[in-house]
Scaffold this motif. Structure first.
Motif, short mmCIF file in Angstrom:
data_model
loop_
_atom_site.label_atom_id
_atom_site.label_comp_id
_atom_site.label_asym_id
_atom_site.label_seq_id
_atom_site.Cartn_x
_atom_site.Cartn_y
_atom_site.Cartn_z
N GLU A 259 -50.00 25.55 -1.78
CA GLU A 259 -51.44 25.77 -1.63
C GLU A 259 -51.72 26.86 -0.60
OE1 GLU A 259 -55.51 23.30 -0.37
OE2 GLU A 259 -53.60 22.25 -0.68
N HIS A 260 -50.98 26.81 0.51
CA HIS A 260 -51.13 27.83 1.56
C HIS A 260 -50.82 29.22 1.00
CE1 HIS A 260 -49.96 30.11 5.23
NE2 HIS A 260 -50.94 29.39 5.77
N LEU A 261 -49.77 29.33 0.20
CA LEU A 261 -49.41 30.61 -0.41
C LEU A 261 -50.51 31.09 -1.35
CD1 LEU A 261 -47.62 32.88 -1.56
CD2 LEU A 261 -46.42 31.14 -2.92
N LEU A 262 -51.02 30.22 -2.19
CA LEU A 262 -52.03 30.62 -3.18
C LEU A 262 -53.34 31.01 -2.51
CD1 LEU A 262 -51.37 27.97 -5.98
CD2 LEU A 262 -50.64 30.35 -5.90
N GLN A 263 -53.69 30.34 -1.42
CA GLN A 263 -54.90 30.72 -0.69
C GLN A 263 -54.75 32.10 -0.09
OE1 GLN A 263 -55.22 27.44 2.05
NE2 GLN A 263 -56.56 26.26 0.72
N HIS A 264 -53.56 32.43 0.35
CA HIS A 264 -53.30 33.74 0.93
C HIS A 264 -53.30 34.83 -0.14
CE1 HIS A 264 -50.70 37.07 2.25
NE2 HIS A 264 -51.07 36.78 3.48
N ALA A 265 -52.84 34.49 -1.34
CA ALA A 265 -52.57 35.50 -2.36
C ALA A 265 -53.81 36.01 -3.06
CB ALA A 265 -51.60 34.93 -3.39
N GLY A 266 -54.94 35.30 -3.02
CA GLY A 266 -56.14 35.79 -3.67
C GLY A 266 -56.44 35.09 -4.98
N PHE A 267 -57.60 35.46 -5.56
CA PHE A 267 -58.19 34.74 -6.69
C PHE A 267 -57.32 34.74 -7.94
CE2 PHE A 267 -60.86 34.99 -10.54
CZ PHE A 267 -61.41 33.73 -10.50
N LEU A 268 -56.72 35.87 -8.28
CA LEU A 268 -56.02 35.98 -9.56
C LEU A 268 -54.65 35.32 -9.56
CD1 LEU A 268 -56.84 39.68 -10.59
CD2 LEU A 268 -57.88 37.56 -11.43
N THR A 269 -54.03 35.14 -8.38
CA THR A 269 -52.67 34.60 -8.34
C THR A 269 -52.58 33.18 -8.88
OG1 THR A 269 -52.10 36.05 -6.50
CG2 THR A 269 -50.72 34.13 -6.85
N PRO A 270 -53.45 32.23 -8.46
CA PRO A 270 -53.35 30.89 -9.07
C PRO A 270 -53.61 30.90 -10.56
CG PRO A 270 -55.29 31.07 -7.65
CD PRO A 270 -54.45 32.26 -7.39
N LEU A 271 -54.47 31.81 -11.02
CA LEU A 271 -54.73 31.91 -12.45
C LEU A 271 -53.48 32.37 -13.19
CD1 LEU A 271 -56.92 31.63 -14.62
CD2 LEU A 271 -57.51 34.02 -14.23
N LYS A 272 -52.78 33.35 -12.62
CA LYS A 272 -51.55 33.82 -13.25
C LYS A 272 -50.46 32.76 -13.22
CE LYS A 272 -52.38 38.72 -12.35
NZ LYS A 272 -51.95 39.94 -11.60
N LEU A 273 -50.43 31.99 -12.13
CA LEU A 273 -49.44 30.92 -12.05
C LEU A 273 -49.70 29.86 -13.11
CD1 LEU A 273 -47.07 29.55 -10.63
CD2 LEU A 273 -48.70 28.57 -8.99
N LEU A 274 -50.98 29.53 -13.34
CA LEU A 274 -51.33 28.53 -14.34
C LEU A 274 -51.02 29.00 -15.75
CD1 LEU A 274 -54.75 27.26 -12.93
CD2 LEU A 274 -52.67 25.92 -13.18
N THR A 275 -51.20 30.30 -16.00
CA THR A 275 -51.03 30.81 -17.37
C THR A 275 -49.60 31.24 -17.67
OG1 THR A 275 -51.76 33.00 -16.60
CG2 THR A 275 -53.43 31.55 -17.55
N SER A 276 -48.88 31.73 -16.65
CA SER A 276 -47.53 32.26 -16.91
C SER A 276 -46.42 31.49 -16.21
CB SER A 276 -47.46 33.73 -16.49
OG SER A 276 -47.57 33.86 -15.07
N GLY A 277 -46.76 30.70 -15.21
CA GLY A 277 -45.75 29.98 -14.45
C GLY A 277 -45.08 30.83 -13.39
N HIS A 278 -45.63 32.02 -13.11
CA HIS A 278 -45.02 32.93 -12.13
C HIS A 278 -46.08 33.47 -11.19
CE1 HIS A 278 -41.19 32.94 -14.29
NE2 HIS A 278 -41.87 33.11 -15.40
N ILE A 279 -45.61 33.88 -10.00
CA ILE A 279 -46.47 34.55 -9.02
C ILE A 279 -46.03 36.01 -8.94
CG2 ILE A 279 -47.07 34.69 -6.57
CD1 ILE A 279 -46.85 31.71 -6.40
N PRO A 280 -46.96 36.96 -9.00
CA PRO A 280 -46.58 38.37 -8.96
C PRO A 280 -45.75 38.72 -7.73
CG PRO A 280 -48.91 38.12 -9.54
CD PRO A 280 -48.41 36.76 -9.15
N ASP A 281 -44.82 39.65 -7.92
CA ASP A 281 -43.93 40.05 -6.82
C ASP A 281 -44.71 40.59 -5.64
OD1 ASP A 281 -41.76 39.30 -8.33
OD2 ASP A 281 -41.29 41.33 -9.03
#
Length: 339
Positions: A237-259
């Motif tokens: 959760e701490h990582l996703l809050q830091h990463a911005g709005f689109l990152t949790p969406l990409k994680l939910l749809t693709s299972g990955h976090i952008p490099d």
């Protein structure tokens, strides 16, 4: 009609033309609550007009007023009665004000809905996406994310310290302090200003935490504190809050976090000041692990002002504490970075 309370049952003479080119007929016009009634001289009703629909079709500066019951008819009514003309005009003004007010109300409601939706998009949706992603991401994905972060941290702080005996001691320490061991404890050579926890249960320690203290209970205290922080705020959760709005969406749809998001987080994580841990929760965690809390309390605050609950609890539970590592295991751990 509240606009015409003073004109209750107003009557006037007029000329009425039912349709087209038919001859005009002398009539009596009476105003009711919502209608204009047109009657013959024998008081027999000939037509009923809705007051809100009446339109004046000639100029208002003319003495003779000509009215129609609506836009799609050639029925006409003519009158010179000033009181009746004034009454109809007053109704038309009241209708115009009501329409404008309704328009403003509708506009205000629409604006409110838009603002509400915008607020949801800005304030609620990002947090909801983070919580949703955090709650459904499986352990295997968390481990992959933690391993990816660790590889990026290695580029900044060097490869983790490893020796055969030291690595065994770290595993024993992790098992000793966790009722359900997950992840692993990793010792970094440099660059880590304070212990950190990564998704997947990776607990990162700087080599100074091990080499600068003579008591393994100090290292155990740092690990227990990180376990409590990870319980307070999920590292993912701490990582996703830091990463911005689109990152949790990409994680939910693709299972990955952008490099790029992982790279940015890794750099900031090394310098980030850890969140404080509630002393009451930490005291309880030391008690459950059966670890002495005094060495850790003195290591982080030599005065004891900020760690008094840990110091007091240690005096009470001293007899129930168990060794964290054997002397040989502790020596092996202190030499894990090669002396």
């Amino acid at each position: 009609m509240t606009a015409l309370t003073k004109f209750d049952r107003l009557e006037a003479s007029a000329l009425w033309r039912p349709q087209g080119e038919t001859q005009r007929v002398e009539v009596i016009v009476s105003m009711g609550d919502a209608t204009l009634t047109i009657s013959n001289l024998n008081e027999q009703p000939l037509s009923h007009w809705s007051l809100p629909a009446i339109e004046r079709i000639n100029g208002t500066n003319e003495r003779l007023a000509i009215y129609a019951p609506g836009p799609d008819t050639d029925e006409r009514l003519e009158t010179e009665d000033e009181t009746m003309i004034a009454a109809i005009a007053r109704i038309q003004r009241a209708i115009e004000r009501g329409t404008a007010r309704q328009g403003r109300v509708r506009g205000g409601l629409l604006a409110g809905v838009c603002v509400g939706m915008l607020a949801i998009g800005i304030f609620w949706l990002p947090g909801a996406l983070v919580r949703q992603a955090t709650s459904i991401v499986p352990d295997v994905t968390r481990n992959q994310i933690g391993a990816s972060l660790l590889s990026r941290l290695e580029r900044l702080s060097g490869r983790p310290c490893q020796t055969p005996q030291g690595t065994i001691a770290l595993r024993l320490l992790n098992a000793r302090l966790s009722t359900n061991p997950v992840g692993e404890i990793v010792v970094l050579r440099s660059g880590l200003e304070s212990p950190k926890t990564l998704p997947g249960g990776y607990i990162l320690l700087d080599r100074s935490v091990i080499e600068d203290h003579e008591d393994p209970d100090v290292v155990a205290g740092y690990v227990l504190a990180e376990q409590q922080r990870a319980q307070d705020v999920d590292p993912l959760e701490h990582l996703l809050q830091h990463a911005g709005f689109l990152t949790p969406l990409k994680l939910l749809t693709s299972g990955h976090i952008p490099d790029a998001a992982l790279d940015s987080y890794a750099e900031d994580l090394l310098r980030e000041t850890p969140a404080p841990v509630a002393m009451e929760a930490l005291v309880e965690r030391f008690a459950k692990a059966e670890v002495r809390s005094l060495p850790y309390a003195q290591a982080i605050d030599i005065t004891g002002a900020e760690t008094l609950p840990l110091i007091e609890a240690d005096a009470v539970r001293l007899q129930s504490a168990r060794p964290v590592l054997t002397d040989g295991q502790w020596v092996a751990l202190q030499n894990i970075c090669g002396g």
